[in-house]
Motif scaffolding. Structure first.
Motif, PDB file in Angstrom:
ATOM      1  N   ALA A 125     -25.799 -47.816  22.336  1.00  0.00           N
ATOM      2  CA  ALA A 125     -25.739 -46.944  21.181  1.00  0.00           C
ATOM      3  C   ALA A 125     -24.571 -47.681  20.134  1.00  0.00           C
ATOM      4  CB  ALA A 125     -24.984 -45.514  21.451  1.00  0.00           C
ATOM      5  N   GLN A 126     -24.975 -47.213  18.993  1.00  0.00           N
ATOM      6  CA  GLN A 126     -23.918 -47.680  17.622  1.00  0.00           C
ATOM      7  C   GLN A 126     -23.626 -46.305  17.148  1.00  0.00           C
ATOM      8  OE1 GLN A 126     -26.330 -50.689  15.479  1.00  0.00           O
ATOM      9  NE2 GLN A 126     -25.467 -52.246  16.491  1.00  0.00           N
ATOM     10  N   VAL A 127     -22.295 -46.507  16.442  1.00  0.00           N
ATOM     11  CA  VAL A 127     -21.733 -45.438  15.601  1.00  0.00           C
ATOM     12  C   VAL A 127     -21.303 -46.035  14.430  1.00  0.00           C
ATOM     13  CG1 VAL A 127     -20.010 -43.734  15.653  1.00  0.00           C
ATOM     14  CG2 VAL A 127     -21.041 -44.141  17.701  1.00  0.00           C
ATOM     15  N   LEU A 128     -21.649 -45.489  13.158  1.00  0.00           N
ATOM     16  CA  LEU A 128     -21.476 -46.083  11.849  1.00  0.00           C
ATOM     17  C   LEU A 128     -19.867 -45.649  11.611  1.00  0.00           C
ATOM     18  CD1 LEU A 128     -22.474 -47.529   9.612  1.00  0.00           C
ATOM     19  CD2 LEU A 128     -23.107 -45.477   8.625  1.00  0.00           C
ATOM     20  N   SER A 129     -18.934 -46.692  11.194  1.00  0.00           N
ATOM     21  CA  SER A 129     -17.733 -46.414  10.715  1.00  0.00           C
ATOM     22  C   SER A 129     -17.822 -46.038   9.194  1.00  0.00           C
ATOM     23  CB  SER A 129     -16.645 -47.355  11.154  1.00  0.00           C
ATOM     24  OG  SER A 129     -16.999 -48.420  10.352  1.00  0.00           O
ATOM     25  N   THR A 130     -16.418 -45.738   8.750  1.00  0.00           N
ATOM     26  CA  THR A 130     -16.392 -45.337   7.132  1.00  0.00           C
ATOM     27  C   THR A 130     -16.563 -46.656   6.453  1.00  0.00           C
ATOM     28  OG1 THR A 130     -14.040 -45.230   7.561  1.00  0.00           O
ATOM     29  CG2 THR A 130     -15.191 -43.230   7.751  1.00  0.00           C
ATOM     30  N   ASP A 131     -16.314 -47.860   6.956  1.00  0.00           N
ATOM     31  CA  ASP A 131     -16.419 -49.040   6.261  1.00  0.00           C
ATOM     32  C   ASP A 131     -17.822 -49.615   6.437  1.00  0.00           C
ATOM     33  OD1 ASP A 131     -16.624 -49.859   8.788  1.00  0.00           O
ATOM     34  OD2 ASP A 131     -14.890 -51.307   8.781  1.00  0.00           O
ATOM     35  N   GLY A 132     -18.633 -48.911   6.736  1.00  0.00           N
ATOM     36  CA  GLY A 132     -20.284 -49.398   6.747  1.00  0.00           C
ATOM     37  C   GLY A 132     -20.349 -50.264   8.046  1.00  0.00           C
ATOM     38  N   SER A 133     -19.674 -50.426   8.869  1.00  0.00           N
ATOM     39  CA  SER A 133     -19.789 -51.390   9.939  1.00  0.00           C
ATOM     40  C   SER A 133     -20.317 -50.504  11.129  1.00  0.00           C
ATOM     41  CB  SER A 133     -18.719 -52.259  10.197  1.00  0.00           C
ATOM     42  OG  SER A 133     -17.693 -51.511  10.675  1.00  0.00           O
ATOM     43  N   TRP A 134     -20.779 -51.184  12.023  1.00  0.00           N
ATOM     44  CA  TRP A 134     -21.225 -50.315  13.377  1.00  0.00           C
ATOM     45  C   TRP A 134     -20.314 -50.492  14.541  1.00  0.00           C
ATOM     46  CZ3 TRP A 134     -25.090 -46.745  13.496  1.00  0.00           C
ATOM     47  CH2 TRP A 134     -25.960 -46.646  12.251  1.00  0.00           C
TER      48      TRP A 134
END
Length: 986
Positions: A132-141
């Motif tokens: 899985a991947q989760v998107l952070s607020t800086d646009g990175s995963w």
């Protein structure tokens, strides 16, 4: 492990349950307006704009500037506002609009991903180990991987993807949630639990560094740019309770799961779980992740059975006491909401709504909602602050129990908690849930994590400002600083009886922060009688403001039903009252204004009993000694007086507009009116008192009134409605013209164009001199070449020719001026100057006669300013800029062109008065206090122009002049007549 991030408070209308989906109004983006200038729309950028649309078009309107995934504010048709705050995101901004969150999975760019998520996640389609991947607020995963091999193709079911048999009889279930993702290991059997790989299950982490949060026993994973992906406290539960699943523990009690983290992985200690006795399979081990950024809202619970365990942001919250597996669980749940949006608002209702999934009995045991007075979050049973401050509500619901198996939304009325937060400007409000009887083991409840705080509110009007009494003509009395011991003094006797007004004019200003609410704004004005020990209600009336927000009430006889039963009653003499305003916009009541205290003084008191006068020459100061009359002398605050030069004036009120209640002060000087009348006021509470006034006529009258502190006249009111005013007559031996002394018959100067006066040489030859006709004969008037002057044979009074001469002045190309050969007056002392004049040009300033002075200006100047006759005196003191002018600006006194008029200027230095006369009648007067040390000008006087201190000739007269006269001192009316008749000033 489940990582939740929290958002700010969202306010919403309050029944116990609100459907979030209903907040998304289906309207076109805009529609034509209805002629009001307001265009219909489903949303607006500000509260004011949304409020206007909602009221105009009768539907709720979203406020975009106050909407977020966990917050939404709507303006309502009734003028109020509705705001909703959710523990988890409920909406997502997509394609420029807010849409409900949709976590249904579908194939997107090689990943299984939700349709609309506040915290975007994506799951493997199988064939690799990238789980899985989760998107952070800086646009990175942030990437989470399964280190035990290749993942199979998942089985999709709505929001979830199940990777079956990642270990034998062990499924790995991931799901898109409102906050991000959950991942649950489903251990289906004891044999599966015996797999040694389950002792410690590791997940590798890339793109972020995980760390353990000791206080809450949760996880944070930080990206290189410091963005955070978070995880809640990992929990596990079994299937001992009916309905337990990967989504909910139902009746099973979740327990904390031991875990560790290093810089690239997170490890779950599952061996302690599988070693627990009496397990019912399947088991569920639940970690979770979220990249949602806001952490302003939180939920957690504590439990006495595990007093050091933090249950921060769990999938479900537990409350109450229950026994399971021989363990007694007693829990309290807490929800913290951001309440910054409520600051200064008026709360109409507020409800805490939660989805109840489980009850351990059929009894409707009471669960209490409290305002919790601590801002701490995530504490354990042992560290709980015990700040249960205010019981707000209690409800008994058995949903999810044996007698009511279906879960349902339940709620508590927490309005007083929201009121407290709004009134105290609290940035957050913590609500705590506990059962009323914590010794009863049949009180255990479970609730889903997605709690909402729903609040209906309105922005109340501002506190009213600018309270004052306004009697007009600039007579405004501010209420600031008034008190019961320092009230504003007012009179209600009526204008025919005294200077007071019959009504008390009360004013104030009301405004509303919601601009659209201004149209419905009103204020309730209260009047209380404060004379006794306790306040007594006296009167109240609703008032509607004008366009500037001003409300007013003239409390007096003009009010309907005045003095009748149940009608407004007269204000009582001597009583102290206060008025104040309470504003309302129809939904909310604003704060009370300041109190405006006033005291009524309206009873009669006696006039002065005696008036004794004395005086001197014209231009000197006269005096009058006045004494109290009657027994009410304590009411006297001072004496008002005014002069009448015509003599034997009929008693009456002061000149119009010269006295209003409380307008005069002890330090105020005498006021000089255009006709020369003087109005004065002297503060004094002693008897007798001496007043001073200018002697301006040989036959004048001075009238005196005693006045109280509020401005009532001390006089008996006769049938003609005029006060009985003592008069002082001056037609007596002490003031006859023959004894005036200072203006002796032979001290004046005159340049009279009559045949019996000599000329040198006789006109019309230029240059020539006009001899001084006064007895002193001090100075001739020289008419040189270059002064633009010619002599014309004329008779001013009869129009006959051949009798005398007048000077015709062109005002053009002047190289010299017409001057006296010596000084004839001192501008710092009293004097008069007069002459006949006929203007052919009345535009701008033209000087008739002047006396050269310093850089300050001429010593004096008699001139026209347009059609206005003016007489000005200027101080000659070094460094002092002071000029006084009397200007005849009244329309009836404007000068005509090409018409002979006689003008006289008088400077009464002793009494600080400048006057202008036209044909013996006073047409202008002004007060001028000549600064101390004025040496005056002793220069010759100039006819037909003025000479600046630089020597430049300025403002020349254009027209005719004749019979110039200068007198030292202040002339009598008889002397003014002689001057006007161009006779010898004797």
């Amino acid at each position: 492990m489940r990582l939740l991030s929290r958002a700010r408070l969202n306010l919403c209308i309050g029944t116990v349950v609100a459907l979030t989906a209903s907040l998304f109004v289906s309207l076109p983006a805009s529609a034509a307006d209805t002629g009001s200038g307001i265009t219909d729309a489903a949303s607006a950028s500000t509260e004011d704009a949304a409020h206007a649309i909602a009221v105009q078009f009768a539907h709720k309107v979203r406020v975009d500037s106050e909407t977020s995934p966990t917050a939404i504010v709507n303006a309502l048709p009734d003028g109020g506002f509705q705001a909703e705050s959710d523990v988890v995101p409920e909406r997502v901004q997509k394609n420029g609009d807010w849409v409900p969150e949709d976590t249904t999975l579908s194939l997107q760019n090689g990943w299984e991903a939700p349709a609309a998520a506040a915290s975007p996640v994506r799951f493997s389609t199988g064939g690799n180990n990238s789980l899985a991947q989760v998107l952070s607020t800086d646009g990175s995963w942030m990437t989470e991987s399964w280190p035990y091999g290749t993942l199979p193709t998942p089985k999709l079911d709505g929001s979830s993807a199940v990777y079956q048999n990642v270990f034998p009889d062990v499924d790995l279930r991931v799901a898109a949630t409102q906050l991000g993702m959950s991942e649950v290991l489903v251990i289906k059997s004891p044999s599966a639990a015996a797999d040694p790989r389950l002792a410690t299950v590791k997940f590798t982490v890339g793109g972020a560094t995980p760390t353990v949060q000791t206080k809450t026993r949760s996880l944070l994973a930080t990206t290189p740019s410091a963005a955070v992906v978070s995880s809640a406290t990992p929990l596990w539960w079994d299937s001992s309770a009916p309905g337990a699943s990967a989504d909910s523990s139902a009746g099973s009690e979740p327990r904390g799961l031991a875990f560790q983290a290093d810089t690239s992985s997170v490890s779950l200690d599952v061996s302690n779980v599988t070693a627990t006795a009496g397990l019912t399979y399947p088991l569920y081990v639940d970690p979770a992740w979220s990249g949602y950024s806001s952490h302003l809202i939180a939920d957690w619970y504590d439990d006495r059975a595990y007093p050091t365990q933090s249950y921060f942001d769990p999938p479900e919250d537990s409350v109450g006491y229950g026994i399971q597996g021989g363990v007694g669980y007693l829990s309290r749940a807490f929800f913290q909401f951001d309440t910054g949006v409520l600051e200064g608002k008026q709360i109409n209702s507020s409800y805490l709504n939660i989805y109840q999934t489980y009850s351990n009995s059929c009894d409707t045991t009471l669960v209490q909602a409290w305002r919790y007075a601590s801002t701490a979050t995530g504490f354990t049973w042992n560290t709980e602050p015990g700040a249960w401050a205010q019981l707000l509500d209690q409800q008994g619901d058995a949903n999810g129990g044996p007698c009511a198996p279906n879960p349902a939304t339940v709620g508590w009325n927490v309005t007083q908690g929201a009121v407290y937060a709004a009134a105290n400007s609290l940035p957050s409000l913590t609500l705590g849930l506990r059962v009323a009887d914590e010794s009863n083991s049949l009180t255990r409840k479970h609730y889903q994590w997605n709690a909402s705080l729903l609040t209906q509110y309105n922005t109340p009007p501002n506190q009213p400002t600018n309270l004052h009494l306004d009697y007009g003509a600039g007579n405004v009395r501010s209420c600031a600083g008034s008190s019961k011991t320092n009230p504003i003094l007012v009179s209600t006797r009526g204008v025919n009886a005294t200077s007071g007004l019959s009504a008390v004019p009360m004013f104030g200003t009301i405004t509303d922060p919601d601009a659209a609410s201004q149209a419905s704004l009103q204020a309730l004005l209260y009047i209380n009688d404060m004379t006794g020990a306790t306040a007594q209600s006296f009167y109240a009336q609703w008032l509607t403001p004008n366009s500037a927000g001003t409300v007013s009430l003239n409390y007096g006889p003009q009010l309907a039903n005045w003095g009748q039963t149940n009608g407004p009653q007269p204000l009582l003499d001597g009583h102290i009252y206060k008025y104040y305003l309470v504003p309302s916009d129809g939904l909310a009541t604003g704060p009370h204004s300041i109190d405006c205290y006033f005291q009524v003084l309206s009873s009669n008191f006696d006039a002065p009993s005696t008036v004794v006068t004395s005086g001197g020459a014209m231009g000197s100061q006269g005096t009058a000694t006045v004494s109290f009359g009657g027994s009410a002398s304590s009411r006297v605050a001072g004496w008002m007086y005014w002069t009448a030069n015509q003599g034997s004036a009929a008693p009456g009120l002061p000149p119009t507009g010269q006295f209003l209640p409380n307008q005069k002060t002890c330090a105020q000087p005498m006021t000089t009116l255009a006709d020369g009348t003087v109005v004065g006021y002297v503060c004094s509470t002693s008897s007798p008192t001496t007043i001073h006034f200018p002697v301006s006529s040989a036959n004048m009258t001075v009238e005196v009134l005693a006045v109280d502190a509020v401005g009532n006249y001390a006089a008996t009111v006769p049938t003609n409605n005029a006060p009985s005013v003592p008069e002082i007559g001056f037609a007596n031996a002490d003031f006859t013209e023959t004894n005036l002394g200072y203006v002796s018959p032979g001290t004046g100067h005159g340049w009279i164009t009559e045949p019996d006066y000599a000329y040198a040489p006789p006109p019309p030859q230029v240059p020539f001199a006009i001899h001084d006709a006064g007895q002193v004969k001090a100075a001739d008037l020289l008419v040189p070449a270059g002064a633009g002057a010619t002599a014309t044979d004329s008779d001013i009074s009869s129009g006959q020719t051949g009798f005398g001469y007048v000077l015709s002045l062109s005002g053009a190309s002047l190289t010299s001026t017409i001057n006296t050969t010596a000084a004839v007056t001192d501008s710092a002392q009293s004097f008069a100057v007069g002459l006949w004049a006929k203007a052919t040009d009345l535009t701008g300033i033209h000087t008739l006669v002047s006396q050269t002075g310093t850089a300050n200006g001429p010593g004096f100047e008699l001139r026209t300013n347009g059609q206005v006759a003016e007489f000005c005196v200027t101080s000659q003191a070094s460094g002092v800029a002071a000029t006084g002018c009397a200007s005849a600006t009244a329309s009836q006194n404007l000068l005509p062109a090409n018409t002979w008029v006689h003008l006289t200027g008088v400077w009464d230095a002793n009494n600080s008065q400048i006057r202008v006369y036209r044909d013996q009648t006073s047409i202008a007067a002004a007060a001028f206090v000549d600064p101390a040390g004025d040496p005056g000008s002793s220069a010759p006087i100039t006819l037909g122009s003025k000479v600046l201190s630089t020597g430049q000739i300025a403002t020349p007269w254009v027209g005719n002049v004749s019979d110039l006269v200068v007198l030292p001192g202040v002339p009598t009316s008889a002397q003014l007549t002689n001057i006007t008749n161009y006779q010898d000033p004797q």
